[in-house]
Design a protein around this motif. Structure first.
Motif, PDB file in Angstrom:
ATOM      1  N   LYS A  88     -13.228  -6.917  37.076  1.00  0.00           N
ATOM      2  CA  LYS A  88     -14.184  -6.993  35.976  1.00  0.00           C
ATOM      3  C   LYS A  88     -15.160  -5.830  36.040  1.00  0.00           C
ATOM      4  O   LYS A  88     -15.534  -5.267  35.026  1.00  0.00           O
ATOM      5  N   GLU A  89     -15.545  -5.478  37.248  1.00  0.00           N
ATOM      6  CA  GLU A  89     -16.441  -4.335  37.390  1.00  0.00           C
ATOM      7  C   GLU A  89     -15.745  -3.059  36.919  1.00  0.00           C
ATOM      8  O   GLU A  89     -16.348  -2.244  36.224  1.00  0.00           O
ATOM      9  N   LEU A  90     -14.482  -2.905  37.296  1.00  0.00           N
ATOM     10  CA  LEU A  90     -13.736  -1.732  36.853  1.00  0.00           C
ATOM     11  C   LEU A  90     -13.573  -1.729  35.341  1.00  0.00           C
ATOM     12  O   LEU A  90     -13.691  -0.685  34.696  1.00  0.00           O
ATOM     13  N   ALA A  91     -13.312  -2.900  34.771  1.00  0.00           N
ATOM     14  CA  ALA A  91     -13.178  -3.000  33.317  1.00  0.00           C
ATOM     15  C   ALA A  91     -14.486  -2.627  32.630  1.00  0.00           C
ATOM     16  O   ALA A  91     -14.478  -1.909  31.624  1.00  0.00           O
ATOM     17  N   MET A  92     -15.600  -3.100  33.172  1.00  0.00           N
ATOM     18  CA  MET A  92     -16.901  -2.760  32.588  1.00  0.00           C
ATOM     19  C   MET A  92     -17.180  -1.266  32.697  1.00  0.00           C
ATOM     20  O   MET A  92     -17.657  -0.651  31.741  1.00  0.00           O
ATOM     21  N   LEU A  93     -16.871  -0.675  33.848  1.00  0.00           N
ATOM     22  CA  LEU A  93     -17.072   0.768  34.003  1.00  0.00           C
ATOM     23  C   LEU A  93     -16.211   1.546  33.015  1.00  0.00           C
ATOM     24  O   LEU A  93     -16.680   2.494  32.381  1.00  0.00           O
ATOM     25  N   ASP A  94     -14.967   1.134  32.862  1.00  0.00           N
ATOM     26  CA  ASP A  94     -14.071   1.795  31.916  1.00  0.00           C
ATOM     27  C   ASP A  94     -14.614   1.669  30.497  1.00  0.00           C
ATOM     28  O   ASP A  94     -14.626   2.637  29.737  1.00  0.00           O
ATOM     29  N   MET A  95     -15.081   0.479  30.151  1.00  0.00           N
ATOM     30  CA  MET A  95     -15.621   0.249  28.815  1.00  0.00           C
ATOM     31  C   MET A  95     -16.855   1.120  28.581  1.00  0.00           C
ATOM     32  O   MET A  95     -16.991   1.746  27.525  1.00  0.00           O
ATOM     33  N   ARG A 102     -17.593   3.933  30.000  1.00  0.00           N
ATOM     34  CA  ARG A 102     -17.166   5.331  29.859  1.00  0.00           C
ATOM     35  C   ARG A 102     -16.678   5.619  28.442  1.00  0.00           C
ATOM     36  O   ARG A 102     -16.976   6.660  27.865  1.00  0.00           O
ATOM     37  N   GLU A 103     -15.910   4.680  27.888  1.00  0.00           N
ATOM     38  CA  GLU A 103     -15.396   4.853  26.530  1.00  0.00           C
ATOM     39  C   GLU A 103     -16.527   4.845  25.506  1.00  0.00           C
ATOM     40  O   GLU A 103     -16.502   5.617  24.547  1.00  0.00           O
ATOM     41  N   VAL A 104     -17.517   3.993  25.696  1.00  0.00           N
ATOM     42  CA  VAL A 104     -18.658   3.947  24.784  1.00  0.00           C
ATOM     43  C   VAL A 104     -19.430   5.266  24.854  1.00  0.00           C
ATOM     44  O   VAL A 104     -19.798   5.840  23.825  1.00  0.00           O
ATOM     45  N   HIS A 147     -22.717  19.232  12.051  1.00  0.00           N
ATOM     46  CA  HIS A 147     -23.265  19.078  10.705  1.00  0.00           C
ATOM     47  C   HIS A 147     -24.506  19.947  10.546  1.00  0.00           C
ATOM     48  O   HIS A 147     -24.652  20.667   9.552  1.00  0.00           O
ATOM     49  N   GLU A 148     -25.398  19.854  11.548  1.00  0.00           N
ATOM     50  CA  GLU A 148     -26.641  20.622  11.476  1.00  0.00           C
ATOM     51  C   GLU A 148     -26.383  22.117  11.566  1.00  0.00           C
ATOM     52  O   GLU A 148     -27.017  22.911  10.876  1.00  0.00           O
ATOM     53  N   ARG A 149     -25.453  22.520  12.398  1.00  0.00           N
ATOM     54  CA  ARG A 149     -25.216  23.949  12.631  1.00  0.00           C
ATOM     55  C   ARG A 149     -24.353  24.591  11.552  1.00  0.00           C
ATOM     56  O   ARG A 149     -24.643  25.704  11.098  1.00  0.00           O
ATOM     57  N   PHE A 150     -23.263  23.909  11.160  1.00  0.00           N
ATOM     58  CA  PHE A 150     -22.297  24.532  10.256  1.00  0.00           C
ATOM     59  C   PHE A 150     -22.225  23.870   8.879  1.00  0.00           C
ATOM     60  O   PHE A 150     -21.458  24.311   8.027  1.00  0.00           O
ATOM     61  N   GLY A 151     -22.987  22.782   8.696  1.00  0.00           N
ATOM     62  CA  GLY A 151     -22.946  22.099   7.411  1.00  0.00           C
ATOM     63  C   GLY A 151     -21.715  21.229   7.225  1.00  0.00           C
ATOM     64  O   GLY A 151     -21.360  20.886   6.096  1.00  0.00           O
ATOM     65  N   TYR A 152     -21.043  20.888   8.334  1.00  0.00           N
ATOM     66  CA  TYR A 152     -19.883  19.996   8.224  1.00  0.00           C
ATOM     67  C   TYR A 152     -20.336  18.637   7.695  1.00  0.00           C
ATOM     68  O   TYR A 152     -21.520  18.332   7.624  1.00  0.00           O
ATOM     69  N   GLU A 153     -19.342  17.794   7.408  1.00  0.00           N
ATOM     70  CA  GLU A 153     -19.600  16.454   6.890  1.00  0.00           C
ATOM     71  C   GLU A 153     -20.495  15.659   7.843  1.00  0.00           C
ATOM     72  O   GLU A 153     -20.349  15.743   9.058  1.00  0.00           O
ATOM     73  N   VAL A 154     -21.423  14.887   7.256  1.00  0.00           N
ATOM     74  CA  VAL A 154     -22.337  14.063   8.047  1.00  0.00           C
ATOM     75  C   VAL A 154     -21.533  12.937   8.719  1.00  0.00           C
ATOM     76  O   VAL A 154     -20.679  12.323   8.088  1.00  0.00           O
ATOM     77  N   PRO A 155     -21.786  12.681  10.013  1.00  0.00           N
ATOM     78  CA  PRO A 155     -21.082  11.579  10.688  1.00  0.00           C
ATOM     79  C   PRO A 155     -21.360  10.244   9.996  1.00  0.00           C
ATOM     80  O   PRO A 155     -22.444  10.021   9.471  1.00  0.00           O
ATOM     81  N   ASN A 156     -20.367   9.358  10.026  1.00  0.00           N
ATOM     82  CA  ASN A 156     -20.522   8.026   9.450  1.00  0.00           C
ATOM     83  C   ASN A 156     -21.016   7.101  10.565  1.00  0.00           C
ATOM     84  O   ASN A 156     -20.227   6.503  11.287  1.00  0.00           O
ATOM     85  N   TYR A 157     -22.329   7.008  10.670  1.00  0.00           N
ATOM     86  CA  TYR A 157     -22.929   6.254  11.763  1.00  0.00           C
ATOM     87  C   TYR A 157     -22.604   4.767  11.694  1.00  0.00           C
ATOM     88  O   TYR A 157     -22.338   4.139  12.711  1.00  0.00           O
ATOM     89  N   GLN A 158     -22.625   4.202  10.482  1.00  0.00           N
ATOM     90  CA  GLN A 158     -22.349   2.773  10.343  1.00  0.00           C
ATOM     91  C   GLN A 158     -20.940   2.443  10.830  1.00  0.00           C
ATOM     92  O   GLN A 158     -20.727   1.480  11.555  1.00  0.00           O
ATOM     93  N   GLU A 159     -19.969   3.277  10.460  1.00  0.00           N
ATOM     94  CA  GLU A 159     -18.588   3.055  10.899  1.00  0.00           C
ATOM     95  C   GLU A 159     -18.479   3.215  12.412  1.00  0.00           C
ATOM     96  O   GLU A 159     -17.794   2.434  13.080  1.00  0.00           O
ATOM     97  N   THR A 160     -19.153   4.201  12.949  1.00  0.00           N
ATOM     98  CA  THR A 160     -19.122   4.428  14.393  1.00  0.00           C
ATOM     99  C   THR A 160     -19.698   3.232  15.150  1.00  0.00           C
ATOM    100  O   THR A 160     -19.112   2.761  16.128  1.00  0.00           O
ATOM    101  N   ILE A 161     -20.827   2.726  14.686  1.00  0.00           N
ATOM    102  CA  ILE A 161     -21.448   1.564  15.329  1.00  0.00           C
ATOM    103  C   ILE A 161     -20.517   0.358  15.249  1.00  0.00           C
ATOM    104  O   ILE A 161     -20.307  -0.351  16.241  1.00  0.00           O
ATOM    105  N   SER A 162     -19.929   0.140  14.081  1.00  0.00           N
ATOM    106  CA  SER A 162     -18.997  -0.987  13.914  1.00  0.00           C
ATOM    107  C   SER A 162     -17.797  -0.847  14.836  1.00  0.00           C
ATOM    108  O   SER A 162     -17.354  -1.826  15.455  1.00  0.00           O
ATOM    109  N   ASN A 163     -17.252   0.368  14.936  1.00  0.00           N
ATOM    110  CA  ASN A 163     -16.098   0.606  15.812  1.00  0.00           C
ATOM    111  C   ASN A 163     -16.454   0.363  17.277  1.00  0.00           C
ATOM    112  O   ASN A 163     -15.668  -0.241  18.021  1.00  0.00           O
ATOM    113  N   LEU A 164     -17.614   0.832  17.703  1.00  0.00           N
ATOM    114  CA  LEU A 164     -18.032   0.624  19.090  1.00  0.00           C
ATOM    115  C   LEU A 164     -18.222  -0.859  19.388  1.00  0.00           C
ATOM    116  O   LEU A 164     -17.788  -1.353  20.429  1.00  0.00           O
TER     117      LEU A 164
END
Length: 102
Positions: A45-52, A54-56, A70-87
């Motif tokens: 379980k400890e290893l699983a938590m550490l792995d998790m 690391r992935e987060v 985005h700030e440097r080159f004007g690329y598309e703004v990250p989708n924070y809501q989707e990222t939070i939901s995925n995490l």
């Protein structure tokens, strides 16, 4: 759980019987295996938590990189809501698989 001595305290003479001696040895081996199993289970379980974690962290680093791009080159703004939901989905899924209750 009672120890062998507690179980036989009123009839300690039975401890000298060969069959009882073998039974006591067997019980001690089982107790050692149980302790080892509990340690491995906890360790896993400890290893699983550490792995998790690391992935987060990896996911957080990726979204930070997208923000910098985005700030440097004007690329598309990250989708924070989707990222939070995925995490969150990832964390809950791993916890369910590893039987880790938050």
């Amino acid at each position: 759980m009672k120890s062998v001595r507690e179980i036989f305290k009123t009839k300690e003479y039975l401890l000298d019987e060969p069959e009882v001696e073998r039974l006591v040895e067997y019980c001690e081996e089982l107790q050692d295996e149980i302790v080892e199993f509990k340690f491995q289970k906890t360790n896993n379980k400890e290893l699983a938590m550490l792995d998790m974690l690391r992935e987060v962290i990896k996911g957080c680093n990726a979204i930070e990189k997208e923000q910098m791009e985005h700030e440097r080159f004007g690329y598309e703004v990250p989708n924070y809501q989707e990222t939070i939901s995925n995490l969150k989905s990832y964390i809950y899924s791993r916890c369910k698989d590893e039987k880790i209750w938050l």
